[in-house]
Write an enzyme that holds these catalytic residues in place. Structure first.
Site, PDB file in Angstrom:
ATOM      1  CB  ALA A 181      -0.893   0.015   1.222  1.00  0.00           C
ATOM      2  N   GLY A 210       0.549  -5.121   0.829  1.00  0.00           N
ATOM      3  CA  GLY A 210      -0.528  -5.190  -0.007  1.00  0.00           C
ATOM      4  C   GLY A 210      -0.183  -5.885  -1.264  1.00  0.00           C
ATOM      5  CD  GLU A 238      -2.305  -7.694   2.707  1.00  0.00           C
ATOM      6  OE1 GLU A 238      -1.826  -6.482   2.425  1.00  0.00           O
ATOM      7  OE2 GLU A 238      -3.281  -8.198   3.409  1.00  0.00           O
ATOM      8  CD  GLU A 264       1.798  -5.575   5.496  1.00  0.00           C
ATOM      9  OE1 GLU A 264       2.485  -6.626   5.946  1.00  0.00           O
ATOM     10  OE2 GLU A 264       0.869  -5.899   4.781  1.00  0.00           O
TER      11      GLU A 264
HETATM   12  C1  HXC Z   1       4.976   4.538  -1.143  1.00  0.00           C
HETATM   13  C2  HXC Z   1       6.937   3.539  -2.149  1.00  0.00           C
HETATM   14  C3  HXC Z   1       6.803   2.081  -1.619  1.00  0.00           C
HETATM   15  C4  HXC Z   1       5.429   2.053  -0.874  1.00  0.00           C
HETATM   16  C5  HXC Z   1       8.518   1.951  -2.477  1.00  0.00           C
HETATM   17  N1  HXC Z   1       8.101   3.392  -2.676  1.00  0.00           N
HETATM   18  N2  HXC Z   1       7.642   1.475  -1.577  1.00  0.00           N
HETATM   19  N3  HXC Z   1       5.967   4.601  -1.970  1.00  0.00           N
HETATM   20  N4  HXC Z   1       4.570   3.103  -0.634  1.00  0.00           N
HETATM   21  N5  HXC Z   1       4.872   1.042  -0.190  1.00  0.00           N
HETATM   22  C6  HXC Z   1       9.011   4.450  -3.256  1.00  0.00           C
HETATM   23  C7  HXC Z   1      10.230   4.884  -2.515  1.00  0.00           C
HETATM   24  O1  HXC Z   1       9.632   5.887  -1.580  1.00  0.00           O
HETATM   25  C8  HXC Z   1      10.996   5.274  -3.580  1.00  0.00           C
HETATM   26  O2  HXC Z   1      10.335   6.685  -3.935  1.00  0.00           O
HETATM   27  C9  HXC Z   1      10.528   4.398  -4.968  1.00  0.00           C
HETATM   28  O3  HXC Z   1       9.438   3.614  -4.458  1.00  0.00           O
HETATM   29  C10 HXC Z   1      11.693   3.369  -5.042  1.00  0.00           C
HETATM   30  O4  HXC Z   1      11.751   2.744  -3.792  1.00  0.00           O
HETATM   31  P1  HXC Z   1      13.317   2.508  -2.930  1.00  0.00           P
HETATM   32  O5  HXC Z   1      12.954   2.150  -1.385  1.00  0.00           O
HETATM   33  O6  HXC Z   1      14.067   3.524  -3.246  1.00  0.00           O
HETATM   34  O7  HXC Z   1      13.941   1.418  -3.739  1.00  0.00           O
HETATM   35  P2  HXC Z   1      14.696   0.021  -3.092  1.00  0.00           P
HETATM   36  O8  HXC Z   1      15.797   0.670  -2.444  1.00  0.00           O
HETATM   37  O9  HXC Z   1      15.102  -0.887  -4.484  1.00  0.00           O
HETATM   38  O10 HXC Z   1      13.814  -0.799  -2.094  1.00  0.00           O
HETATM   39  C11 HXC Z   1      12.849  -1.472  -2.613  1.00  0.00           C
HETATM   40  C12 HXC Z   1      11.941  -1.857  -1.496  1.00  0.00           C
HETATM   41  C13 HXC Z   1      11.535  -0.640  -0.591  1.00  0.00           C
HETATM   42  C14 HXC Z   1      12.617  -2.967  -0.352  1.00  0.00           C
HETATM   43  C15 HXC Z   1      10.422  -2.523  -1.838  1.00  0.00           C
HETATM   44  O11 HXC Z   1      11.257   0.235  -1.434  1.00  0.00           O
HETATM   45  C16 HXC Z   1      10.505  -0.992   0.402  1.00  0.00           C
HETATM   46  O12 HXC Z   1      10.942  -1.538   1.499  1.00  0.00           O
HETATM   47  N6  HXC Z   1       9.262  -0.535   0.411  1.00  0.00           N
HETATM   48  C17 HXC Z   1       8.275  -0.582   1.295  1.00  0.00           C
HETATM   49  C18 HXC Z   1       7.688  -1.952   1.481  1.00  0.00           C
HETATM   50  C19 HXC Z   1       6.589  -2.164   2.353  1.00  0.00           C
HETATM   51  O13 HXC Z   1       6.713  -1.878   3.814  1.00  0.00           O
HETATM   52  N7  HXC Z   1       5.104  -2.469   2.077  1.00  0.00           N
HETATM   53  C20 HXC Z   1       4.181  -2.464   2.829  1.00  0.00           C
HETATM   54  C21 HXC Z   1       3.329  -1.548   2.950  1.00  0.00           C
HETATM   55  S1  HXC Z   1       2.158  -1.435   3.883  1.00  0.00           S
HETATM   56  P3  HXC Z   1      11.276   8.019  -3.881  1.00  0.00           P
HETATM   57  O14 HXC Z   1      10.327   9.030  -4.008  1.00  0.00           O
HETATM   58  O15 HXC Z   1      12.061   7.950  -2.854  1.00  0.00           O
HETATM   59  O16 HXC Z   1      12.316   7.688  -5.146  1.00  0.00           O
HETATM   60  C22 HXC Z   1       1.014  -2.390   3.213  1.00  0.00           C
HETATM   61  C23 HXC Z   1      -0.331  -2.505   4.092  1.00  0.00           C
HETATM   62  C24 HXC Z   1      -1.240  -3.252   3.453  1.00  0.00           C
HETATM   63  O17 HXC Z   1       1.254  -2.672   2.155  1.00  0.00           O
HETATM   64  C25 HXC Z   1      -2.598  -2.814   3.538  1.00  0.00           C
HETATM   65  C26 HXC Z   1      -3.599  -3.337   2.580  1.00  0.00           C
HETATM   66  C27 HXC Z   1      -3.444  -2.757   1.123  1.00  0.00           C
END
Ligand code: HXC
Length: 258
Positions: free
Chosen positions: A65, A109, A112, A132
């Protein structure tokens, strides 16, 4: 229809829906989820479509998400707005099969969403996770429930509590994905599987989807009865006559979806 966060193509009875927010690794914001619900509904009611493939980019199916969009919400916003609820419910109403073709990250997400599809074909670069916990929340669109059913309690707890990622080999070994293919062949393999499904009777395909999904909702005895009655009911169709005659006559069946 033109979408801002998706690319949709329909060809040879398959709708290919590609998540398209490369700047955020296909993070699921409200726009994307609402467009996805609309695109899936449109594919479901399009007579030219017999199977749906949902994919992302090579680097990310979806990284979860959209954290930027979610971060400022209060409990009241999330609860009263039923955050993600209506779009997810709309996706679950799709009656045609949906194959997830996953390359790269399928996190939170994103994992999921892949699990909401009917099966997952993964590239050897795929990485699944429910991180999460690192954000101070739990999964919100089925992670704790579906991942547990796919891979069992121990692995599911491990993934949700530590936030570690699972690679494609582990995902296949533990039953999360149906097959792993080389990254370069992912779309080709997913489209070939969709084509195979598109050749079957759409009626029978719909019945299979309903029966398998029923196994998640009912006790075994009820599920077995549901399946048996569906099996009985299909003897009322022309496609059953055609399918069995074709076998006996040693020819390809020509299904007519009736
Ligand atoms: C918003 C995101 C994002 C996310 C990545 N980006 N994941 N933006 N929401 N979930 C953005 C980053 O901010 C960044 O933008 C760009 O995408 C590239 O990501 P990087 O982190 O620079 O890439 P990398 O170093 O290769 O790392 C990849 C990654 C990391 C390991 C996937 O991005 C990451 O950990 N992302 C979050 C994963 C996460 O926690 N997912 C769960 C979310 S909660 P900028 O502008 O800085 O370049 C969830 C709840 C579910 O899903 C609820 C129901 C739907």
């Amino acid at each position: 229809m033109a979408y801002e966060t998706l690319i949709v193509e329909v060809a040879d009875h398959v709708a290919l829906i590609r998540l398209n927010r490369p700047e955020a690794l296909n993070a699921l914001n409200s726009r994307l989820l609402s467009e996805l619900a609309t695109a899936l509904k449109a594919a479901d009611s399009n007579d030219r479509v017999r199977c749906i493939v949902l994919t992302g980019s090579e680097k990310a199916f979806a990284a979860g998400a959209d954290i930027k969009e979610m971060s400022g919400k209060s409990f009241v916003d999330a609860f009263t707005g039923d955050l993600f609820g209506p779009d997810v419910e709309a996706m679950l109403r799709v009656r045609k099969p949906i194959i997830a073709a996953v390359s790269g990250y399928a996190l939170g997400g994103g994992c999921e969403l892949a699990m909401m599809c009917d099966f997952i074909i993964a590239s050897d670069t795929a990485r699944f996770g429910q991180p999460e916990i690192n954000l101070g929340v739990v999964a919100g669109i089925g992670g704790t429930q579906r991942l547990t059913r796919f891979v069992g309690k121990s692995k599911s707890m491990d993934m949700h509590l530590t936030g570690r990622f699972m690679d494609a080999a582990e995902a296949e070994r533990s039953g999360l994905v149906s097959r792993v293919v080389p990254a370069k062949k992912l779309l080709e393999e997913a489209m070939a599987a969709a084509q195979k499904i598109a050749e079957k009777s759409a009626l029978t395909v719909m019945a299979v989807k309903e029966a398998v999904n029923r196994s998640y909702e009912t006790p075994l005895r009820e599920g077995l009865l549901f399946e048996r009655r569906l099996f009985h009911a299909l003897f009322a169709t022309e496609d059953q006559k055609e399918g069995m005659s074709a076998f006996l006559e040693k020819r390809e069946a020509q299904f007519r979806d009736r």
